[in-house]
Structure formats: C-alpha cells, structure tokens
Design a protein around this motif. Structure first.
Motif, PDB file in Angstrom:
ATOM      1  N   SER A   1      10.097   2.029   6.892  1.00  0.00           N
ATOM      2  CA  SER A   1      11.323   2.818   6.814  1.00  0.00           C
ATOM      3  C   SER A   1      11.070   4.321   6.939  1.00  0.00           C
ATOM      4  O   SER A   1      11.815   5.020   7.614  1.00  0.00           O
ATOM      5  CB  SER A   1      12.079   2.504   5.532  1.00  0.00           C
ATOM      6  OG  SER A   1      11.282   2.756   4.420  1.00  0.00           O
ATOM      7  N   GLU A   2      10.021   4.829   6.311  1.00  0.00           N
ATOM      8  CA  GLU A   2       9.743   6.266   6.374  1.00  0.00           C
ATOM      9  C   GLU A   2       9.401   6.699   7.789  1.00  0.00           C
ATOM     10  O   GLU A   2       9.900   7.706   8.278  1.00  0.00           O
ATOM     11  CB  GLU A   2       8.607   6.618   5.411  1.00  0.00           C
ATOM     12  CG  GLU A   2       8.992   6.456   3.957  1.00  0.00           C
ATOM     13  CD  GLU A   2       7.818   6.667   3.024  1.00  0.00           C
ATOM     14  OE1 GLU A   2       6.753   7.138   3.478  1.00  0.00           O
ATOM     15  OE2 GLU A   2       7.973   6.365   1.832  1.00  0.00           O
ATOM     16  N   LEU A   3       8.563   5.936   8.461  1.00  0.00           N
ATOM     17  CA  LEU A   3       8.176   6.263   9.834  1.00  0.00           C
ATOM     18  C   LEU A   3       9.364   6.168  10.766  1.00  0.00           C
ATOM     19  O   LEU A   3       9.542   7.014  11.652  1.00  0.00           O
ATOM     20  CB  LEU A   3       7.042   5.347  10.297  1.00  0.00           C
ATOM     21  CG  LEU A   3       6.497   5.593  11.702  1.00  0.00           C
ATOM     22  CD1 LEU A   3       5.996   7.023  11.850  1.00  0.00           C
ATOM     23  CD2 LEU A   3       5.382   4.599  12.011  1.00  0.00           C
ATOM     24  N   ALA A   4      10.215   5.171  10.578  1.00  0.00           N
ATOM     25  CA  ALA A   4      11.392   5.016  11.433  1.00  0.00           C
ATOM     26  C   ALA A   4      12.317   6.215  11.292  1.00  0.00           C
ATOM     27  O   ALA A   4      12.834   6.736  12.299  1.00  0.00           O
ATOM     28  CB  ALA A   4      12.132   3.734  11.078  1.00  0.00           C
ATOM     29  N   LEU A   5      12.528   6.686  10.066  1.00  0.00           N
ATOM     30  CA  LEU A   5      13.388   7.851   9.859  1.00  0.00           C
ATOM     31  C   LEU A   5      12.780   9.109  10.472  1.00  0.00           C
ATOM     32  O   LEU A   5      13.486   9.926  11.071  1.00  0.00           O
ATOM     33  CB  LEU A   5      13.653   8.050   8.363  1.00  0.00           C
ATOM     34  CG  LEU A   5      14.526   6.975   7.708  1.00  0.00           C
ATOM     35  CD1 LEU A   5      14.585   7.190   6.199  1.00  0.00           C
ATOM     36  CD2 LEU A   5      15.918   6.965   8.293  1.00  0.00           C
TER      37      LEU A   5
ATOM     38  N   SER B   1       0.812  -1.209   0.000  1.00  0.00           N
ATOM     39  CA  SER B   1       0.000   0.000   0.000  1.00  0.00           C
ATOM     40  C   SER B   1       0.852   1.268   0.000  1.00  0.00           C
ATOM     41  O   SER B   1       0.597   2.201   0.748  1.00  0.00           O
ATOM     42  CB  SER B   1      -0.972  -0.002   1.196  1.00  0.00           C
ATOM     43  OG  SER B   1      -0.260   0.121   2.417  1.00  0.00           O
ATOM     44  N   GLY B   2       1.903   1.273  -0.816  1.00  0.00           N
ATOM     45  CA  GLY B   2       2.707   2.464  -0.982  1.00  0.00           C
ATOM     46  C   GLY B   2       3.755   2.711   0.085  1.00  0.00           C
ATOM     47  O   GLY B   2       4.458   3.702   0.045  1.00  0.00           O
ATOM     48  N   LYS B   3       3.865   1.841   1.066  1.00  0.00           N
ATOM     49  CA  LYS B   3       4.857   2.029   2.118  1.00  0.00           C
ATOM     50  C   LYS B   3       6.082   1.173   1.840  1.00  0.00           C
ATOM     51  O   LYS B   3       5.978   0.084   1.303  1.00  0.00           O
ATOM     52  CB  LYS B   3       4.273   1.638   3.484  1.00  0.00           C
ATOM     53  CG  LYS B   3       3.200   2.579   3.954  1.00  0.00           C
ATOM     54  CD  LYS B   3       2.850   2.309   5.377  1.00  0.00           C
ATOM     55  CE  LYS B   3       1.876   3.349   5.885  1.00  0.00           C
ATOM     56  NZ  LYS B   3       1.636   3.212   7.297  1.00  0.00           N
ATOM     57  N   ASN B   4       7.239   1.681   2.225  1.00  0.00           N
ATOM     58  CA  ASN B   4       8.479   0.933   2.060  1.00  0.00           C
ATOM     59  C   ASN B   4       8.841   0.275   3.382  1.00  0.00           C
ATOM     60  O   ASN B   4       8.816   0.926   4.426  1.00  0.00           O
ATOM     61  CB  ASN B   4       9.618   1.870   1.620  1.00  0.00           C
ATOM     62  CG  ASN B   4       9.406   2.381   0.223  1.00  0.00           C
ATOM     63  OD1 ASN B   4       8.894   1.675  -0.618  1.00  0.00           O
ATOM     64  ND2 ASN B   4       9.802   3.602  -0.013  1.00  0.00           N
ATOM     65  N   TYR B   5       9.207  -0.986   3.307  1.00  0.00           N
ATOM     66  CA  TYR B   5       9.550  -1.733   4.498  1.00  0.00           C
ATOM     67  C   TYR B   5      10.960  -2.301   4.377  1.00  0.00           C
ATOM     68  O   TYR B   5      11.420  -2.596   3.282  1.00  0.00           O
ATOM     69  CB  TYR B   5       8.574  -2.899   4.710  1.00  0.00           C
ATOM     70  CG  TYR B   5       7.176  -2.447   5.047  1.00  0.00           C
ATOM     71  CD1 TYR B   5       6.841  -2.119   6.349  1.00  0.00           C
ATOM     72  CD2 TYR B   5       6.203  -2.341   4.074  1.00  0.00           C
ATOM     73  CE1 TYR B   5       5.565  -1.704   6.666  1.00  0.00           C
ATOM     74  CE2 TYR B   5       4.925  -1.925   4.374  1.00  0.00           C
ATOM     75  CZ  TYR B   5       4.608  -1.611   5.680  1.00  0.00           C
ATOM     76  OH  TYR B   5       3.352  -1.180   5.991  1.00  0.00           O
ATOM     77  N   VAL B   6      11.619  -2.436   5.518  1.00  0.00           N
ATOM     78  CA  VAL B   6      12.867  -3.172   5.605  1.00  0.00           C
ATOM     79  C   VAL B   6      12.647  -4.292   6.605  1.00  0.00           C
ATOM     80  O   VAL B   6      11.752  -4.216   7.446  1.00  0.00           O
ATOM     81  CB  VAL B   6      14.065  -2.280   6.013  1.00  0.00           C
ATOM     82  CG1 VAL B   6      14.352  -1.259   4.946  1.00  0.00           C
ATOM     83  CG2 VAL B   6      13.832  -1.615   7.345  1.00  0.00           C
TER      84      VAL B   6
ATOM     85  N   ILE C   1      12.195   3.818  17.786  1.00  0.00           N
ATOM     86  CA  ILE C   1      11.491   3.490  16.540  1.00  0.00           C
ATOM     87  C   ILE C   1      10.430   2.408  16.735  1.00  0.00           C
ATOM     88  O   ILE C   1       9.979   1.792  15.772  1.00  0.00           O
ATOM     89  CB  ILE C   1      12.489   3.080  15.434  1.00  0.00           C
ATOM     90  CG1 ILE C   1      13.313   1.859  15.839  1.00  0.00           C
ATOM     91  CG2 ILE C   1      13.381   4.240  15.054  1.00  0.00           C
ATOM     92  CD1 ILE C   1      14.163   1.298  14.715  1.00  0.00           C
ATOM     93  N   ASP C   2       9.980   2.211  17.975  1.00  0.00           N
ATOM     94  CA  ASP C   2       8.995   1.154  18.248  1.00  0.00           C
ATOM     95  C   ASP C   2       7.702   1.296  17.459  1.00  0.00           C
ATOM     96  O   ASP C   2       7.085   0.305  17.079  1.00  0.00           O
ATOM     97  CB  ASP C   2       8.671   1.090  19.743  1.00  0.00           C
ATOM     98  CG  ASP C   2       9.688   0.286  20.523  1.00  0.00           C
ATOM     99  OD1 ASP C   2      10.568  -0.333  19.893  1.00  0.00           O
ATOM    100  OD2 ASP C   2       9.605   0.282  21.768  1.00  0.00           O
ATOM    101  N   LYS C   3       7.266   2.534  17.201  1.00  0.00           N
ATOM    102  CA  LYS C   3       6.013   2.733  16.461  1.00  0.00           C
ATOM    103  C   LYS C   3       6.137   2.291  15.010  1.00  0.00           C
ATOM    104  O   LYS C   3       5.142   2.014  14.358  1.00  0.00           O
ATOM    105  CB  LYS C   3       5.602   4.198  16.519  1.00  0.00           C
ATOM    106  CG  LYS C   3       5.155   4.629  17.892  1.00  0.00           C
ATOM    107  CD  LYS C   3       4.736   6.076  17.889  1.00  0.00           C
ATOM    108  CE  LYS C   3       4.341   6.510  19.289  1.00  0.00           C
ATOM    109  NZ  LYS C   3       3.982   7.934  19.317  1.00  0.00           N
ATOM    110  N   ALA C   4       7.355   2.211  14.509  1.00  0.00           N
ATOM    111  CA  ALA C   4       7.578   1.818  13.122  1.00  0.00           C
ATOM    112  C   ALA C   4       7.819   0.315  12.978  1.00  0.00           C
ATOM    113  O   ALA C   4       7.909  -0.183  11.867  1.00  0.00           O
ATOM    114  CB  ALA C   4       8.777   2.578  12.563  1.00  0.00           C
TER     115      ALA C   4
END
Length: 96
Positions: free
Chosen positions: A85-89, A39-44, A70-73
């Motif tokens: 990845s975006e939320l973590a950054l 859904s458009g999000k990038n994950y690692v 970064i627990d919320k990500a």
C-alpha cells in the motif's frame, strides 16, 4: 450462580439473568484486527483492497491497475493480487 451448573445447560435454556451473568463475568475480549503486515509493510489484497486504499470504486481501481502506474507495488500470481500500500501510494503521487 454456579458456573458448573451453567456449563451443563444448553444456551437456549439459560435465563436472561444467567446469560447476562456469563457475559459480564466470563467474556474475553476478542483480539483487535491488526493490519496485514509482513516485515513492517502494509499490504492490501485484490481489486477490492486497492479500491479501499484509494477510496474509489472497484472499476476505477481496476482501471488504475491496468494503466501500469502501480505495477511495481503489485505481486500477482494468477488471480491473487497483493499490493504494497505505501509503495502504491508513492507511485500514484509520482505519476501526477
């Protein structure tokens, strides 16, 4: 050169010329590796993915994960770790 005769040959029995012919005329481009998106999000994935995202060592990535910044990500189920990845950054930027 006939494609049908080349199909019947074992790969180790092809001459260099036949191999190059096949390579030039019948190679297909492999699909390029695309980023893992849902859904458009990038994950690692995993500690290694966090380390690659942040440009640090795996031990530093593990230390950052343990701080809880970064627990919320992070989505974790047992040993499986998935990180947005975006939320973590963003969370790392806010923590400074």
């Amino acid at each position: 050169m006939n494609l049908e005769t080349l199909k019947d040959k074992l790969l180790i029995h092809l001459t260099g010329e036949e191999f190059i012919y096949l390579q030039k005329n019948f190679s297909t481009d492999l699909p390029k590796e695309k980023p893992d998106t849902i859904s458009g999000k990038n994950y690692v994935y995993g500690i290694r993915g966090i380390a690659k995202l942040l440009g640090c060592s795996q031990s530093s990535a593990n230390r950052i994960k343990k701080t809880g910044i970064i627990d919320k990500a992070i989505i974790q189920n047992g040993r499986k770790i998935i990180v947005d990845s975006e939320l973590a950054l963003e969370l790392l930027k806010k923590s400074k």
